[in-house]
Design a protein around this motif. Structure first.
Motif, PDB file in Angstrom:
ATOM      1  N   GLU A 134       0.828  -1.220   0.000  1.00  0.00           N
ATOM      2  CA  GLU A 134       0.000   0.000   0.000  1.00  0.00           C
ATOM      3  C   GLU A 134       0.858   1.264   0.000  1.00  0.00           C
ATOM      4  N   ASP A 135       2.025   1.188   0.642  1.00  0.00           N
ATOM      5  CA  ASP A 135       2.930   2.353   0.669  1.00  0.00           C
ATOM      6  C   ASP A 135       3.738   2.486  -0.623  1.00  0.00           C
ATOM      7  N   GLY A 136       3.561   1.539  -1.532  1.00  0.00           N
ATOM      8  CA  GLY A 136       4.260   1.630  -2.822  1.00  0.00           C
ATOM      9  C   GLY A 136       5.734   1.284  -2.748  1.00  0.00           C
ATOM     10  N   ILE A 137       6.145   0.573  -1.683  1.00  0.00           N
ATOM     11  CA  ILE A 137       7.578   0.259  -1.573  1.00  0.00           C
ATOM     12  C   ILE A 137       7.846  -1.234  -1.808  1.00  0.00           C
ATOM     13  N   MET A 138       6.866  -1.926  -2.406  1.00  0.00           N
ATOM     14  CA  MET A 138       7.024  -3.385  -2.533  1.00  0.00           C
ATOM     15  C   MET A 138       8.213  -3.780  -3.409  1.00  0.00           C
ATOM     16  N   TYR A 139       8.469  -3.009  -4.480  1.00  0.00           N
ATOM     17  CA  TYR A 139       9.582  -3.392  -5.354  1.00  0.00           C
ATOM     18  C   TYR A 139      10.897  -3.291  -4.591  1.00  0.00           C
ATOM     19  N   GLU A 140      11.004  -2.184  -3.863  1.00  0.00           N
ATOM     20  CA  GLU A 140      12.210  -1.934  -3.073  1.00  0.00           C
ATOM     21  C   GLU A 140      12.416  -3.054  -2.040  1.00  0.00           C
ATOM     22  N   VAL A 141      11.325  -3.433  -1.361  1.00  0.00           N
ATOM     23  CA  VAL A 141      11.393  -4.464  -0.315  1.00  0.00           C
ATOM     24  C   VAL A 141      11.827  -5.803  -0.921  1.00  0.00           C
ATOM     25  N   VAL A 142      11.198  -6.177  -2.015  1.00  0.00           N
ATOM     26  CA  VAL A 142      11.495  -7.475  -2.617  1.00  0.00           C
ATOM     27  C   VAL A 142      12.920  -7.488  -3.179  1.00  0.00           C
ATOM     28  N   ARG A 143      13.323  -6.396  -3.793  1.00  0.00           N
ATOM     29  CA  ARG A 143      14.701  -6.311  -4.311  1.00  0.00           C
ATOM     30  C   ARG A 143      15.707  -6.453  -3.169  1.00  0.00           C
ATOM     31  N   ARG A 144      15.423  -5.750  -2.050  1.00  0.00           N
ATOM     32  CA  ARG A 144      16.349  -5.814  -0.911  1.00  0.00           C
ATOM     33  C   ARG A 144      16.409  -7.238  -0.346  1.00  0.00           C
ATOM     34  N   GLN A 145      15.238  -7.848  -0.141  1.00  0.00           N
ATOM     35  CA  GLN A 145      15.221  -9.206   0.418  1.00  0.00           C
ATOM     36  C   GLN A 145      15.955 -10.184  -0.502  1.00  0.00           C
ATOM     37  N   ALA A 146      15.751 -10.035  -1.811  1.00  0.00           N
ATOM     38  CA  ALA A 146      16.388 -10.954  -2.765  1.00  0.00           C
ATOM     39  C   ALA A 146      17.904 -10.794  -2.738  1.00  0.00           C
ATOM     40  N   LYS A 147      18.349  -9.543  -2.726  1.00  0.00           N
ATOM     41  CA  LYS A 147      19.806  -9.296  -2.729  1.00  0.00           C
ATOM     42  C   LYS A 147      20.456  -9.797  -1.457  1.00  0.00           C
ATOM     43  N   LEU A 148      19.833  -9.476  -0.308  1.00  0.00           N
ATOM     44  CA  LEU A 148      20.454  -9.859   0.973  1.00  0.00           C
ATOM     45  C   LEU A 148      20.449 -11.379   1.151  1.00  0.00           C
ATOM     46  N   ALA A 149      19.414 -12.031   0.666  1.00  0.00           N
ATOM     47  CA  ALA A 149      19.361 -13.500   0.797  1.00  0.00           C
ATOM     48  C   ALA A 149      20.530 -14.151   0.071  1.00  0.00           C
ATOM     49  N   MET A 150      20.990 -13.515  -1.014  1.00  0.00           N
ATOM     50  CA  MET A 150      21.998 -14.148  -1.884  1.00  0.00           C
ATOM     51  C   MET A 150      23.422 -13.662  -1.590  1.00  0.00           C
ATOM     52  N   MET A 151      23.602 -12.896  -0.538  1.00  0.00           N
ATOM     53  CA  MET A 151      24.946 -12.380  -0.244  1.00  0.00           C
ATOM     54  C   MET A 151      25.966 -13.499  -0.046  1.00  0.00           C
ATOM     55  N   ASN A 152      27.131 -13.331  -0.647  1.00  0.00           N
ATOM     56  CA  ASN A 152      28.226 -14.316  -0.518  1.00  0.00           C
ATOM     57  C   ASN A 152      27.846 -15.705  -1.037  1.00  0.00           C
ATOM     58  N   ILE A 153      26.971 -15.742  -1.994  1.00  0.00           N
ATOM     59  CA  ILE A 153      26.618 -17.005  -2.658  1.00  0.00           C
ATOM     60  C   ILE A 153      27.105 -16.905  -4.105  1.00  0.00           C
ATOM     61  N   SER A 154      27.846 -17.897  -4.544  1.00  0.00           N
ATOM     62  CA  SER A 154      28.443 -17.843  -5.882  1.00  0.00           C
ATOM     63  C   SER A 154      27.378 -18.103  -6.956  1.00  0.00           C
ATOM     64  N   ALA A 155      27.725 -17.782  -8.202  1.00  0.00           N
ATOM     65  CA  ALA A 155      26.782 -18.008  -9.309  1.00  0.00           C
ATOM     66  C   ALA A 155      26.461 -19.496  -9.447  1.00  0.00           C
ATOM     67  N   ASP A 156      27.481 -20.355  -9.265  1.00  0.00           N
ATOM     68  CA  ASP A 156      27.241 -21.799  -9.372  1.00  0.00           C
ATOM     69  C   ASP A 156      26.217 -22.260  -8.344  1.00  0.00           C
ATOM     70  N   GLU A 157      26.408 -21.772  -7.102  1.00  0.00           N
ATOM     71  CA  GLU A 157      25.477 -22.160  -6.035  1.00  0.00           C
ATOM     72  C   GLU A 157      24.092 -21.552  -6.301  1.00  0.00           C
TER      73      GLU A 157
END
Ligand code: PEP
Length: 251
Positions: A134-157
């Motif tokens: 509703e606040d219009g920040i869903m893209y930002e939230v999902v992008r942040r969660q996706a990036k942080l979840a994948m920190m220090n994970i290689s492309a192969d993994e």
């Protein structure tokens, strides 16, 4: 071409004997599945469910894994315990764990890395709350969660990671994102994976939709180009409905 992936999250439902019977019924109904089929029972039900699906095309996932290899962490389960029991997948960062059990983007990343190094394939859940949409920040939230979840994970993994886009407002509420809404956000998640790992890897990562997917709406959701499957709660406890969803993913 990414193979479709259908996973049932049974949450805190079913006793061990009920879970074993449900798994058997699902495996019988999933004999012709052309997608990956996974059931995720409560930890105490895992051995019985593994016996029930032995020799079938149904695999078993856990609902969580701790990020330490072993030690004084009462009540927790390690990756080694799960793989030794025959578990192949693990759900990480489900919104119920974020909401009720203090899961954060940082612990989601730690668990994802431990799962991968311990031989489990993570199903990482991300998604915005109703307020964030509703606040219009869903893209930002999902992008942040996706990036942080994948920190220090290689492309192969990363190619083996499964991401589940689960808008919190759609989980267990009967409110489903429209196919267009779900596809749009899954597409954004894929573009984040492209920024992190390049397009080749991003094209390999399976991105699921979760949130009140059921026998009636599955076909439309699963037909979207960026939706590679579903993480299903309520409907995964009903073998007939779950079988319909598997069928919709098998076309
Ligand atoms: C879930 O728990 O991941 C989920 C999507 O639940 P439901 O299908 O019941 O909304």
């Amino acid at each position: 071409m990414r193979k479709k992936f259908i996973a049932g999250n049974w949450k805190m439902n079913k006793t061990p004997s009920e879970a074993a019977a449900l798994a058997l019924e699902i495996s019988e109904k999933a004999l012709d599945a052309k997608c990956d089929v996974v059931v995720c029972p409560a930890a105490v039900c895992i051995p019985g469910v593994i016996s029930s699906v032995d020799g079938t095309n149904v695999e078993v996932g856990a609902q969580n894994v701790h990020f330490k290899e072993n030690g004084a962490y009462t009540g927790e389960l390690s990756a080694a315990m799960l793989t030794d029991a025959g578990v192949k997948y693990v759900i990480i960062g489900h919104s119920e764990r974020r909401q009720y059990f203090g899961e954060t983007d940082e612990t989601v990343n730690l668990r994802t890395r431990t799962a991968l190094s311990g031989g489990l394939l993570p199903i990482v859940c991300i998604g915005e709350s109703l307020g964030e949409r509703e606040d219009g920040i869903m893209y930002e939230v999902v992008r942040r969660q996706a990036k942080l979840a994948m920190m220090n994970i290689s492309a192969d993994e990363a190619a083996g990671v499964i991401i589940a886009y689960e808008p919190v407002w759609a989980i267990g509420t009967g409110k489903t994102a429209t196919a267009e809404q779900a596809d749009e956000v899954c597409g954004i998640i894929r573009s984040v994976m492209g920024e992190l790992y390049g397009d080749d890897t991003a094209e390999k990562i399976r991105i699921l939709y979760g949130g009140s997917m059921n026998a009636s709406n599955a076909a439309e959701l699963l037909a979207q180009p960026n939706i590679d499957g579903g993480l299903i709660g309520g409907a995964s406890l009903k073998p007939g409905d779950f079988a319909e969803i598997i069928k919709a993913a098998s076309v």
